[in-house]
Design a protein around this motif. Sequence first.
Motif, PDB file in Angstrom:
ATOM      1  N   THR A   1      -0.187   7.327  -2.397  1.00  0.00           N
ATOM      2  CA  THR A   1       0.818   6.264  -2.315  1.00  0.00           C
ATOM      3  C   THR A   1       1.557   6.076  -3.635  1.00  0.00           C
ATOM      4  O   THR A   1       2.556   5.372  -3.677  1.00  0.00           O
ATOM      5  CB  THR A   1       0.172   4.921  -1.928  1.00  0.00           C
ATOM      6  N   GLY A   2       1.046   6.687  -4.718  1.00  0.00           N
ATOM      7  CA  GLY A   2       1.758   6.598  -5.988  1.00  0.00           C
ATOM      8  C   GLY A   2       1.287   5.474  -6.899  1.00  0.00           C
ATOM      9  O   GLY A   2       1.943   5.167  -7.886  1.00  0.00           O
ATOM     10  N   VAL A   3       0.133   4.846  -6.571  1.00  0.00           N
ATOM     11  CA  VAL A   3      -0.440   3.882  -7.516  1.00  0.00           C
ATOM     12  C   VAL A   3      -0.750   4.622  -8.823  1.00  0.00           C
ATOM     13  O   VAL A   3      -0.556   4.107  -9.915  1.00  0.00           O
ATOM     14  CB  VAL A   3      -1.726   3.247  -6.942  1.00  0.00           C
ATOM     15  N   ILE A   4      -1.236   5.856  -8.708  1.00  0.00           N
ATOM     16  CA  ILE A   4      -1.449   6.711  -9.868  1.00  0.00           C
ATOM     17  C   ILE A   4      -0.763   8.054  -9.619  1.00  0.00           C
ATOM     18  O   ILE A   4      -0.542   8.455  -8.475  1.00  0.00           O
ATOM     19  CB  ILE A   4      -2.947   6.951 -10.151  1.00  0.00           C
ATOM     20  N   ASP A   5      -0.445   8.733 -10.732  1.00  0.00           N
ATOM     21  CA  ASP A   5       0.221  10.035 -10.623  1.00  0.00           C
ATOM     22  C   ASP A   5      -0.720  11.187 -10.910  1.00  0.00           C
ATOM     23  O   ASP A   5      -0.345  12.343 -10.710  1.00  0.00           O
ATOM     24  CB  ASP A   5       1.398  10.091 -11.599  1.00  0.00           C
TER      25      ASP A   5
ATOM     26  N   LEU B   1       0.830  -1.206   0.000  1.00  0.00           N
ATOM     27  CA  LEU B   1       0.000   0.000   0.000  1.00  0.00           C
ATOM     28  C   LEU B   1       0.864   1.256   0.000  1.00  0.00           C
ATOM     29  O   LEU B   1       0.683   2.159  -0.820  1.00  0.00           O
ATOM     30  CB  LEU B   1      -0.919   0.040   1.221  1.00  0.00           C
ATOM     31  N   VAL B   2       1.811   1.287   0.930  1.00  0.00           N
ATOM     32  CA  VAL B   2       2.592   2.509   1.119  1.00  0.00           C
ATOM     33  C   VAL B   2       3.524   2.758  -0.065  1.00  0.00           C
ATOM     34  O   VAL B   2       3.741   3.903  -0.471  1.00  0.00           O
ATOM     35  CB  VAL B   2       3.363   2.450   2.456  1.00  0.00           C
ATOM     36  N   LEU B   3       4.052   1.683  -0.652  1.00  0.00           N
ATOM     37  CA  LEU B   3       4.930   1.860  -1.810  1.00  0.00           C
ATOM     38  C   LEU B   3       4.151   2.123  -3.098  1.00  0.00           C
ATOM     39  O   LEU B   3       4.734   2.332  -4.149  1.00  0.00           O
ATOM     40  CB  LEU B   3       5.811   0.629  -2.000  1.00  0.00           C
ATOM     41  N   GLY B   4       2.822   2.068  -2.997  1.00  0.00           N
ATOM     42  CA  GLY B   4       2.037   2.405  -4.175  1.00  0.00           C
ATOM     43  C   GLY B   4       1.991   1.312  -5.220  1.00  0.00           C
ATOM     44  O   GLY B   4       1.776   1.570  -6.393  1.00  0.00           O
ATOM     45  N   LEU B   5       2.196   0.046  -4.802  1.00  0.00           N
ATOM     46  CA  LEU B   5       2.037  -1.049  -5.755  1.00  0.00           C
ATOM     47  C   LEU B   5       0.570  -1.366  -5.961  1.00  0.00           C
ATOM     48  O   LEU B   5       0.168  -1.843  -7.005  1.00  0.00           O
ATOM     49  CB  LEU B   5       2.761  -2.302  -5.256  1.00  0.00           C
ATOM     50  N   ALA B   6      -0.226  -1.110  -4.936  1.00  0.00           N
ATOM     51  CA  ALA B   6      -1.624  -1.507  -5.009  1.00  0.00           C
ATOM     52  C   ALA B   6      -2.480  -0.577  -4.157  1.00  0.00           C
ATOM     53  O   ALA B   6      -1.985   0.042  -3.224  1.00  0.00           O
ATOM     54  CB  ALA B   6      -1.787  -2.940  -4.512  1.00  0.00           C
ATOM     55  N   THR B   7      -3.761  -0.493  -4.502  1.00  0.00           N
ATOM     56  CA  THR B   7      -4.704   0.236  -3.656  1.00  0.00           C
ATOM     57  C   THR B   7      -5.086  -0.689  -2.494  1.00  0.00           C
ATOM     58  O   THR B   7      -4.787  -1.881  -2.544  1.00  0.00           O
ATOM     59  CB  THR B   7      -5.966   0.607  -4.453  1.00  0.00           C
ATOM     60  N   PRO B   8      -5.736  -0.150  -1.439  1.00  0.00           N
ATOM     61  CA  PRO B   8      -6.059  -0.993  -0.280  1.00  0.00           C
ATOM     62  C   PRO B   8      -6.826  -2.251  -0.654  1.00  0.00           C
ATOM     63  O   PRO B   8      -6.554  -3.333  -0.135  1.00  0.00           O
ATOM     64  CB  PRO B   8      -6.917  -0.071   0.590  1.00  0.00           C
TER      65      PRO B   8
END
Lengths: 427, 304, 177
Positions: free
Chosen positions: B176-180, A229-236
């Motif tokens: 979180t950077g999933v999207i920009d 989540l925090v690294l932005g690989l995936a949404t919750p």
Amino acid sequence: MWLIPFIFVLLLLSGTAFAYLMGAVSILSFVMADKTQFLSILPQRVFAQLDVFAFMAMPLFILTAEIMTRAGVTRSLIDFALSIVGRFRGGLGHVNILTSVFFAGISGSAIADSAALSRTFVPEMVERGYNPYYAGAITAASSMIGPIIPPSIIMILYGGLTGASVAALFAAGIVPGILLAVALMVLNAVMARIGNHPGGTAATVPSFWPSLRRAAPALLLPVVILGSLVLGLATPTEGSAIAVLFALIAGQFYTGLSRRMLFDALEATARLTGTIFIILAAISVLGFLAGQMGWSQALADWVDSIGLTGTRYLFFLVGIFLIAGMFMDTPVALTLLIPLFVPQALAQGVDPVHLGIVLCFNLCVGLITPPLGKCLVVVAALTGLNYWRMALAALPFIAVQLLLLLALAYWPELSLAVPRLAGFSVN
Amino acid sequence: EVKIALDTAPDLATSGSYNWAAAFGAALTEAGFEVREMPRGSVGNEAEMFDQVTTGLLEISLSDIRSVAQVDPFIYGIRLPYLFDDAAHMQRALQEGGVFERVNAALGTQEALLLAVVPLGPSSGIITTDTAVRSPADMASLRMRALDDAQIAMYEAWGSSGTIVPWGEVPAGLQTGVIDGYLNSPFVPIMFGQTDFVRNFSDAGVIIPARAVLASRQWYEELSDDERAAVDAAVEAADAATAAWLAEVAETSLTALEEAGVTVQRLTDEERDAFRERSLAVYDSDLMPSDDVARWQDIAAASR
Amino acid sequence: MRKFVLGLSNALDTLARSVAVAAVAGMFVTVMIQVIARYGFASPPVWTEDVARYMMVWTGLLGATLSFKTRSDAVLMTSVFPARPHWLGLLAEAIHSAAVLTFVLPVVYFCFVGLRGGFARGYLARQAALTMDTLGIAMVWVASVVPIAMIIILIHLAARWAEVPAPAQAEPQTSLD
Ligand code: NA
Ligand code: NA
């Protein structure tokens, strides 16, 4: 309209399942309020109120826990906790609490924790000379850590109902969860001294490194979830699917997963999802009536008129949710009360993430508080102990939890510091 | 009683659709109707609002374009990038091009009626977290939140990439950077409290973000001739009021963003043309029937 | 008759279980495709979100039938009435059934019948006219789970009365809170 309370009480006393009780009462209210024509929207309402993307994390996290426990991770967590705190006075009490902390990382539910751990801990503690009611009470009380440390089913539910970020809620639960564990351990240490509880001996304590290696996959799960989540690989929501994937891999590391085990895990997930979705469906009918009749607005006006604002309103909510938690299942109370009370709190500037942590913690205290302390019920059922004597033994734990609850309500920073560090925007 | 289901907070400063609803409601009240605004969400989500309009339980709904498109996807043409010069052009095209007649013929089977298409705010720009965007090349490494196939195709034509993220997860996704970033009206980051992590806005003027005002056909047809004339007049008054508001906020929406700490890139016509030219690829993709695309281009050209 | 109802209820339960299990698995796979596609594919598919959500609704509503069949639905308080065959226990069962019927029957009725226009304007007929834009199929295929689940619940309810003696309420092993 006077018939409605009468019917409600009758359904309540007869033990009608909550979903059908609420559905029936809501539909009768439509008829009494002379809005019968609106019943034609029922099928659409039921479908639309379940068709919420954020709810998907619920079945997926349930599935994660079902897979992990079936693969036998519980024993490895207990051994690891033993290797750390087993040697102290009251050691098994500490182990009980610490295992719940570890277990919290793979499970989103306190009841799951109680069910998974009581049959192991209570007999073992009794055998080592603990009072059985104390053993049951500490098992029930520490299981409350489960839904506070992420993942958490009730926080997903709260996020779905209010639109608050589930990722931020998860991050916000870490500190309160750890504080709860520490507070319970301090209490256990004090009780151990007063009651002269036994301590582990070096012979019975497993060594640290091998047990850490066994427990590592299960301990890694929350790290993987929060990390993705925090690294932005995936949404919750997507994070919950990653958790399932991880559980499938970790399961191979333990006993391995048979087809039968997987089918059972999937089936249990569907059934548990069903129990909550039918409640959501029934409550949505009441919610529609509330919208048509403007109840939420009326309540907001009333709250304004008696001058309940900001922190005072928050403490008012703490009172309401505490009482609700004593009588209702947590998801039931959430679905019923959130649409009614939460919009005003948010309008008054209470941070939705802070509020979520306080209310979820709040309802969880009800899990070990009579008359309906659901965790106490489960422990009593699985160990054959008397419910009321165990409730009495739980009183000191309840007191500690209440104090922590007030602290969480009063100092938002306890909840909000971690999500802010993780980059979420909170007040 | 005429219930109007709102789609945004009742805020005249930031919401185009509420400007429409307020003006419409005021005109109806003056004509002797009893009007009730239903707060956003109080009658349910988009699917429920549409369903209640079609069953006659809700008189007026401020719906999304998808609600109309699920009956007749032709309406998606208004989302073609750079089809219209501005909101006024879009309104002329919808009127003169017979779009209302065509869509309402399809909606008729569902007992619904498209009364108006309302701009939600000034035309859509590129909303991003960290990267300031002045040219398609600036977006090469960005992953943008897309609504549908057509938007994914458009981002690809710009040399960027699109991904599907539901609106509810957009704030977390941005943080979180999933999207920009994503594409929308300049007021949207303000309305949804995103200005803490949305740092850039680029007024690329890609499309006119719009809502569809749907009415219950049963309600509309059961009105007397006088009442129906009053409703039609109220629609015109509301259209005019929204157009006036839009003219007023074209620039102030950008300064409002700047006051909230968002850097605004004001593109020159040449810079905007770079996006426009690359966007044409979307017209040729087969995401929309080529006949329909040609029809929309004709309609737009005829009313330019 | 009694045998038929029990047999039908059990057969539907087996079927609902298989479909629900497939729906949970499908939901997991679809969300994984969405994550992987974001990083791995040039052009990610747009249908993943819709499909995953609709599978969740199927999971939840079919799961509700499983929950009803095994009597694991959440209760606010356990019955104060003595158990069947005591007549008060029978009364309690009758009250449960009345509540279930009050909630479920209107939902089923309005799936097929509309406020105006009768059968032609019921929920399912209205959904038949709407197209899901990401998949291009009619919404009615997804929405049909509402009447399917509700009718299964009604059949399970009938089976409760056909069963003698009534089984005790199952102790819930896990829950959601
Ligand atoms: Na947890
Ligand atoms: Na424990």
